[in-house]
Design a protein around this motif. Sequence first.
Motif, PDB file in Angstrom:
ATOM      1  N   ARG A  86       0.929  -1.271   0.019  1.00 15.64           N
ATOM      2  CA  ARG A  86       0.026  -0.035   0.028  1.00 15.64           C
ATOM      3  C   ARG A  86       0.903   1.239   0.103  1.00 15.64           C
ATOM      4  NH1 ARG A  86      -4.365  -2.617   3.634  1.00 15.64           N
ATOM      5  NH2 ARG A  86      -5.733  -3.213   2.035  1.00 15.64           N
ATOM      6  N   ASP A  87       1.832   1.224   0.589  1.00 13.37           N
ATOM      7  CA  ASP A  87       2.912   2.337   0.828  1.00 13.37           C
ATOM      8  C   ASP A  87       3.454   2.613  -0.736  1.00 13.37           C
ATOM      9  OD1 ASP A  87       2.804   2.724   3.182  1.00 13.37           O
ATOM     10  OD2 ASP A  87       4.441   1.706   3.869  1.00 13.37           O
ATOM     11  N   GLU A  88       3.664   1.441  -1.694  1.00 15.49           N
ATOM     12  CA  GLU A  88       4.156   1.497  -2.667  1.00 15.49           C
ATOM     13  C   GLU A  88       3.023   2.278  -3.617  1.00 15.49           C
ATOM     14  OE1 GLU A  88       6.033   1.381  -6.419  1.00 15.49           O
ATOM     15  OE2 GLU A  88       6.847   1.614  -4.730  1.00 15.49           O
ATOM     16  N   GLN A  89       2.012   1.736  -3.531  1.00 15.45           N
ATOM     17  CA  GLN A  89       0.854   2.231  -4.331  1.00 15.45           C
ATOM     18  C   GLN A  89       0.523   3.744  -4.095  1.00 15.45           C
ATOM     19  OE1 GLN A  89      -2.128  -0.504  -2.895  1.00 15.45           O
ATOM     20  NE2 GLN A  89      -2.710  -0.947  -4.986  1.00 15.45           N
ATOM     21  N   SER A  90       0.884   4.322  -2.851  1.00 17.91           N
ATOM     22  CA  SER A  90       0.608   5.752  -2.645  1.00 17.91           C
ATOM     23  C   SER A  90       1.909   6.496  -3.063  1.00 17.91           C
ATOM     24  CB  SER A  90       0.288   5.889  -1.274  1.00 17.91           C
ATOM     25  OG  SER A  90       1.453   5.751  -0.335  1.00 17.91           O
TER      26      SER A  90
END
Length: 186
Positions: free
Chosen positions: A150-154
């Motif tokens: 999720r951090d990568e997505q954001s």
Amino acid sequence: MLAVAAGCGGGGTGADHSTMNRRDGSASPGAAGHNDADVMFAQMMIPHHRQAIAMTDLVLSRASSERVRSIATQIAGAQNPEIRTMSGWLRSWGEKVPAAGAKAGGMDMADGMMSDADLAKLKAARGERFDALFARMMIAHHDGAIAMARDEQSDGRDPDAKRLAGQIVRSQTAEVRTLRGIAGGR
């Protein structure tokens, strides 16, 4: 088919690197590029995935449940190709690929990584005790990977890395549901 992997979080600096990885592993001139969050995602997810695979390697000789064997096969089948994909990205970006056996620097239980003591407990367990312990540990491990993805997505910039992160969120969330059923004895 593009393999996808979860990565460690941490806000990237947003630094733009000048190339973007194409599916064939070559650089794409003039593309949006990747950033430090993309690099961190791959460099942290590779050791994270390797630990999950090491956990699944214990299943054949220790598990009593066919459900545990099945989910372990599924996990390893997804994460081995994801490691190869992320390693290819890092090489094409001119970044370091974590060495086999390397621990993920800065990662701990909050990231779902098992300690050496936890892994020793898992190695010592057999039968139903192993099944329940494996399920509980893999749930924590997947929860860490999902947070990193999720951090990568954001924070990430590379479209393929972000796509892989999305795939990790979806697949590992589904696996967690299955693992909860195993851990709960259902």
